[in-house]
Design a protein around this motif. Structure first.
Motif, PDB file in Angstrom:
ATOM      1  N   GLU A 277      -6.101  -2.944  -5.341  1.00  8.31           N
ATOM      2  CA  GLU A 277      -4.879  -3.705  -5.914  1.00  8.31           C
ATOM      3  C   GLU A 277      -4.342  -4.590  -4.902  1.00  8.31           C
ATOM      4  OE1 GLU A 277      -3.546  -0.523  -9.297  1.00  8.31           O
ATOM      5  OE2 GLU A 277      -2.965  -0.118  -7.361  1.00  8.31           O
TER       6      GLU A 277
ATOM      7  N   LYS B 272      -8.286  -2.653   4.375  1.00  5.70           N
ATOM      8  CA  LYS B 272      -8.393  -1.654   5.182  1.00  5.70           C
ATOM      9  C   LYS B 272      -8.306  -1.844   6.729  1.00  5.70           C
ATOM     10  CE  LYS B 272     -11.824   0.696   1.892  1.00  5.70           C
ATOM     11  NZ  LYS B 272     -12.833   0.964   1.788  1.00  5.70           N
TER      12      LYS B 272
ATOM     13  N   ASP C 238       2.789   1.621  -3.392  1.00  5.35           N
ATOM     14  CA  ASP C 238       1.748   2.766  -3.765  1.00  5.35           C
ATOM     15  C   ASP C 238       0.693   2.166  -4.494  1.00  5.35           C
ATOM     16  OD1 ASP C 238       0.812   5.383  -3.430  1.00  5.35           O
ATOM     17  OD2 ASP C 238       1.591   5.972  -5.609  1.00  5.35           O
ATOM     18  N   LEU C 239       0.271   0.883  -4.247  1.00  7.84           N
ATOM     19  CA  LEU C 239      -0.884   0.196  -4.907  1.00  7.84           C
ATOM     20  C   LEU C 239      -2.102   0.766  -3.981  1.00  7.84           C
ATOM     21  CD1 LEU C 239       0.355  -3.447  -5.192  1.00  7.84           C
ATOM     22  CD2 LEU C 239       0.500  -1.521  -6.945  1.00  7.84           C
ATOM     23  N   SER C 240      -3.302   0.830  -4.768  1.00  8.77           N
ATOM     24  CA  SER C 240      -4.615   1.204  -4.182  1.00  8.77           C
ATOM     25  C   SER C 240      -4.887   0.121  -3.282  1.00  8.77           C
ATOM     26  CB  SER C 240      -5.601   1.353  -5.399  1.00  8.77           C
ATOM     27  OG  SER C 240      -5.837   0.124  -5.973  1.00  8.77           O
ATOM     28  N   GLU C 241      -6.108   0.183  -2.446  1.00 11.16           N
ATOM     29  CA  GLU C 241      -6.532  -0.930  -1.547  1.00 11.16           C
ATOM     30  C   GLU C 241      -6.980  -1.937  -2.350  1.00 11.16           C
ATOM     31  OE1 GLU C 241      -9.225   1.649   0.517  1.00 11.16           O
ATOM     32  OE2 GLU C 241      -7.704   2.143   2.295  1.00 11.16           O
TER      33      GLU C 241
ATOM     34  N   ARG D 118       1.060  -1.229  -0.161  1.00 12.79           N
ATOM     35  CA  ARG D 118       0.018   0.077  -0.035  1.00 12.79           C
ATOM     36  C   ARG D 118       0.908   1.309   0.099  1.00 12.79           C
ATOM     37  NH1 ARG D 118      -3.009   3.338  -1.229  1.00 12.79           N
ATOM     38  NH2 ARG D 118      -4.781   4.400  -0.085  1.00 12.79           N
TER      39      ARG D 118
END
Length: 170
Positions: free
Chosen positions: A136, A149, A131-134, A127
């Motif tokens: 991803e 999360k 820098d991946l999205s949640e 994350r």
């Protein structure tokens, strides 16, 4: 494997080796283990390269293999704690340049991240370092976005508590 596929695989490895190694180091916290993780993931990828290279993102596939291999390694590995008589020396505040202070803060943060349980550390690496999205991160780890999360929330709480305790000891 056909010569064209071998060339394609070789180009992929040469182009993505450093990024994959960085991710592996962040997952394992050890340079040797990181190299082993990347090499093992690439060996597994090589066997299916024909199908993988036709996909959208071969690097995403390799990253997923690395995460799965690392998770399997956690399950087999015992946690070893090294107890020392004296805590490590902390540098004296003041008298250091901004670069040194930033390095000290980053080092303290990284040492705290390394104490996280492996799954939580993997979420943090993917994350915040990759820098991946949640979504991803959830796809790479094979879990629900809600799990990502909750791991992030627990990890941030843990970081705040650990850094607050260490900060008050100065």
């Amino acid at each position: 494997m056909k010569a064209a596929q071998e060339d394609s695989f070789r180009e992929f490895v040469e182009g993505s080796w450093h990024r994959l190694l960085r991710t592996a180091y962040l997952l394992t916290g050890d340079h040797g283990a990181a190299e082993d993780l990347v090499q093992t993931a690439l060996m597994r990828t090589y066997k299916r390269w024909g199908a993988i290279e036709r996909g959208d993102a071969p690097e995403v596939y390799v990253r997923r293999v690395m995460v799965n291999l690392n998770i399997s390694a956690w399950r087999r590995r015992r946690v070893v704690e090294h107890v020392v008589a004296e805590p490590p020396e902390r540098p004296e505040p003041g008298g250091r340049g901004d670069y040194q202070e930033a390095h000290a803060v980053r080092d303290e943060l990284w040492r705290t991240v390394l104490t996280m349980p492996p799954r939580m550390r993997t979420v943090f690496v993917l994350r915040y370092f990759e820098d991946l999205s949640e979504a991803e991160v959830a796809a790479v780890m094979g879990c629900a976005v809600g799990s990502v999360k909750s791991q992030v929330a627990r990890g941030l709480a843990r970081l705040r508590a650990e850094l607050r305790v260490e900060g008050s000891a100065r």
